[in-house]
Design a protein around this motif. Sequence first.
Motif, PDB file in Angstrom:
ATOM      1  N   GLU A 159       7.348  11.502  -8.659  1.00 17.43           N
ATOM      2  CA  GLU A 159       7.843  11.416  -7.385  1.00 17.43           C
ATOM      3  C   GLU A 159       7.173  10.193  -6.842  1.00 17.43           C
ATOM      4  O   GLU A 159       7.593   9.132  -6.212  1.00 17.43           O
ATOM      5  CB  GLU A 159       7.732  12.852  -6.150  1.00 17.43           C
ATOM      6  N   CYS A 160       5.451  10.574  -6.711  1.00 18.10           N
ATOM      7  CA  CYS A 160       4.663   9.270  -6.212  1.00 18.10           C
ATOM      8  C   CYS A 160       4.861   7.154  -7.115  1.00 18.10           C
ATOM      9  O   CYS A 160       5.062   6.671  -6.990  1.00 18.10           O
ATOM     10  CB  CYS A 160       3.034   9.578  -6.131  1.00 18.10           C
ATOM     11  N   SER A 161       4.647   8.067  -8.337  1.00 18.36           N
ATOM     12  CA  SER A 161       5.044   6.843  -9.035  1.00 18.36           C
ATOM     13  C   SER A 161       6.553   6.437  -9.198  1.00 18.36           C
ATOM     14  O   SER A 161       6.534   5.010  -9.143  1.00 18.36           O
ATOM     15  CB  SER A 161       5.230   7.512 -10.475  1.00 18.36           C
TER      16      SER A 161
ATOM     17  N   VAL B  13      -6.813  15.097 -10.376  1.00 19.57           N
ATOM     18  CA  VAL B  13      -4.916  15.767 -11.373  1.00 19.57           C
ATOM     19  C   VAL B  13      -4.199  13.913 -10.632  1.00 19.57           C
ATOM     20  O   VAL B  13      -3.570  13.467 -11.619  1.00 19.57           O
ATOM     21  CB  VAL B  13      -5.124  17.063 -11.048  1.00 19.57           C
ATOM     22  N   HIS B  14      -3.390  14.860  -9.600  1.00 19.60           N
ATOM     23  CA  HIS B  14      -2.331  14.063  -9.358  1.00 19.60           C
ATOM     24  C   HIS B  14      -2.630  12.130  -9.580  1.00 19.60           C
ATOM     25  O   HIS B  14      -1.785  11.980  -9.945  1.00 19.60           O
ATOM     26  CB  HIS B  14      -2.133  14.416  -7.535  1.00 19.60           C
ATOM     27  N   HIS B  15      -3.789  11.529  -8.920  1.00 21.95           N
ATOM     28  CA  HIS B  15      -3.783  10.576  -8.899  1.00 21.95           C
ATOM     29  C   HIS B  15      -4.236   9.894 -10.716  1.00 21.95           C
ATOM     30  O   HIS B  15      -3.434   8.598 -11.039  1.00 21.95           O
ATOM     31  CB  HIS B  15      -4.589   9.527  -8.458  1.00 21.95           C
TER      32      HIS B  15
ATOM     33  N   ASN C 286      -2.322  11.285 -12.881  1.00 22.55           N
ATOM     34  CA  ASN C 286      -1.264  11.656 -13.288  1.00 22.55           C
ATOM     35  C   ASN C 286      -0.038   9.982 -13.437  1.00 22.55           C
ATOM     36  O   ASN C 286       1.027  10.184 -13.887  1.00 22.55           O
ATOM     37  CB  ASN C 286      -0.530  12.665 -13.533  1.00 22.55           C
ATOM     38  N   GLU C 287      -0.791  10.306 -11.884  1.00 16.79           N
ATOM     39  CA  GLU C 287       0.430   8.560 -11.665  1.00 16.79           C
ATOM     40  C   GLU C 287       0.247   8.241 -12.528  1.00 16.79           C
ATOM     41  O   GLU C 287       1.073   7.231 -12.622  1.00 16.79           O
ATOM     42  CB  GLU C 287       0.537   9.365 -10.404  1.00 16.79           C
ATOM     43  N   LEU C 288      -1.493   7.508 -12.653  1.00 14.32           N
ATOM     44  CA  LEU C 288      -2.038   6.343 -13.512  1.00 14.32           C
ATOM     45  C   LEU C 288      -1.390   6.086 -14.508  1.00 14.32           C
ATOM     46  O   LEU C 288      -0.202   5.309 -15.175  1.00 14.32           O
ATOM     47  CB  LEU C 288      -3.288   6.138 -13.098  1.00 14.32           C
TER      48      LEU C 288
ATOM     49  N   MET D 127       0.897  -1.751  -0.277  1.00 15.31           N
ATOM     50  CA  MET D 127      -0.335   0.003  -0.320  1.00 15.31           C
ATOM     51  C   MET D 127       1.087   1.144   0.383  1.00 15.31           C
ATOM     52  O   MET D 127       1.958   1.667   0.753  1.00 15.31           O
ATOM     53  CB  MET D 127      -0.657  -0.012   1.163  1.00 15.31           C
ATOM     54  N   TYR D 128      -0.214   1.964  -0.961  1.00 18.61           N
ATOM     55  CA  TYR D 128       1.440   3.348  -0.233  1.00 18.61           C
ATOM     56  C   TYR D 128       0.230   4.819  -0.561  1.00 18.61           C
ATOM     57  O   TYR D 128      -0.957   4.715  -1.158  1.00 18.61           O
ATOM     58  CB  TYR D 128       1.786   3.649  -2.496  1.00 18.61           C
ATOM     59  N   CYS D 129       0.355   6.175   0.606  1.00 19.04           N
ATOM     60  CA  CYS D 129      -0.495   6.620  -0.186  1.00 19.04           C
ATOM     61  C   CYS D 129       0.184   8.151  -0.185  1.00 19.04           C
ATOM     62  O   CYS D 129       1.433   8.043   0.235  1.00 19.04           O
ATOM     63  CB  CYS D 129      -0.808   6.866   1.904  1.00 19.04           C
ATOM     64  N   CYS D 130      -0.046   8.951  -0.835  1.00 20.03           N
ATOM     65  CA  CYS D 130       1.025  10.229  -0.361  1.00 20.03           C
ATOM     66  C   CYS D 130       0.589  10.655   0.623  1.00 20.03           C
ATOM     67  O   CYS D 130      -0.919  11.020   1.124  1.00 20.03           O
ATOM     68  CB  CYS D 130      -0.503  10.661  -1.593  1.00 20.03           C
ATOM     69  N   GLY D 131       1.854  11.277   0.747  1.00 18.39           N
ATOM     70  CA  GLY D 131       2.108  12.070   1.644  1.00 18.39           C
ATOM     71  C   GLY D 131       1.993  13.753   2.447  1.00 18.39           C
ATOM     72  O   GLY D 131       1.193  14.330   1.404  1.00 18.39           O
TER      73      GLY D 131
END
Length: 467
Positions: free
Chosen positions: A220-222, A245-247, A249-251, A25-29
């Motif tokens: 960074e998250c990817s 937006v963020h997720h 784009n990450e995906l 599991m990963y959560c954006c901090g």
Amino acid sequence: MLKLFNSLTRTLEEFVPIEPGKVRMYCCGPTVYNFQHIGNFRTFVFEDILLRTLKYNGFDVKYIMNITDVGHLTSDEDTGEDKVEKSAKEQGRSVWDVTKFYTEVFLRDVELLNITPPEMYTKATEYMNEQIAMVKCLEDRGFTYRTSDGIYFDTAKFPDYPKLARLDIEGMKEGARIEFSEEKRSITDFALWKFSPKDEKRQMEWDSPWGVGFPGWHIECSAMSTALLGNHFDIHCGGIDHLPVHHTNELAQSEACTGEKYVNYWLHGEFLNMGDEKMAKSTGNFITLQTLIDKGYSPMDYRYFLLMAHYRKKLKFSFEALDSAKSGYRNLLSKINTLRKPKQDSASDKQVYEEMKSKFLNAVNEDMNMPVAMSVLWEAVRNEKLSAEDRLKLAFDFDRVLGLRLDQALPEQVESAPDEVVRMADERLEAKRAKDFARADKLRQEIKDLGFEVLDSKDGYTLRKSD
Ligand code: AMP
Ligand code: ZN
């Protein structure tokens, strides 16, 4: 069976991990250019409840959270200043000092709110090679183009781009109120790497195959999640604002680079609102945990307040509501205290005991329905068909998910101490946990001046009337 609401499918799904018994599991901090407010902590508490729920169900969880210490621009459209550089300039401090300071305050608040830390906090600035490698991978696969200010992801080349947030891109183009750089091919394209401005020296910048610059926020998250959890992992979460937006784009960038599915379950927590608006750092319309402590609330009062709402429902903050959570929490502690020292204990109905346990598990496993779980907790501690010992056992077992520090319940003497003294003793306990010993000592003296002695116990304290 654990059921979670998956933003990707917009349905409640049975949770099935990729590897039996294990969850990645990963959560954006946090973005550490300012204080995290109690709205941010609503999301972090929701993620903590998710982690605890997974563990309560027996899963072995590998959990990572990042710390964004570079590259988050003041607008989602890749324009404006880097928030960290801007904050450092305003405060006349170095970016490294600013991020260190806000990271430390964040970690202190995490501890005060009894949020379980991840296996690792990963800082964006410490994973620069991985980020550059991912941009390179996207370039090699033909997903990027160059403009005068950076390297961009070409969203038109990734047909699944709108799938997570169900974006209506045509509608977005027509109704485009957001201005975007003319060099961008599409309104949804986003920066992977930004060049340092020619006329200005940034404090944080790195060499790259495209020139000196810094990473776009999303990469960074990817880069960190795939480096630590693999190309394909189980759960990714964050606040609801990350969805479009963020997720998204990450995906896109992760799946475009690896050619594999990125994440199976996406979970998003709703906002904490101030009035009708979301609590937000950018507008300054926010309250920190320290403000609540200064006003005499304990971090557990706030956690109790959060648990009274479902994570997918908007929650309006008010001091009246927090007051009622505070008295609910204090009543709970005093109930626990009386159960610790029953006048005489009665026999327990084992069937009722098992029913309570399964009722709690069902509530938690129904997409973390904490309001129902809390009512089961109250039902259990008040249940006269159970012995005091069994009621306590249930409360402590449920607390593995709730995280309300019930096993550190305040001692019996507390009930006879005035509210003011209890508040000071709570504050002292928090100061001790935050390793602010000077403040803890000062409070001990003030409590003494009011006629009470505070005695430390393993996990909490006891108050005694001074002789
Ligand atoms: P940030 O530091 O801005 O990146 O935010 C940290 C986390 O808090 C993210 O998961 C955000 O989605 C979340 N967040 C931001 N504002 C709120 C709010 N008002 N209520 C709940 N969560 C929020
Ligand atoms: Zn993220």
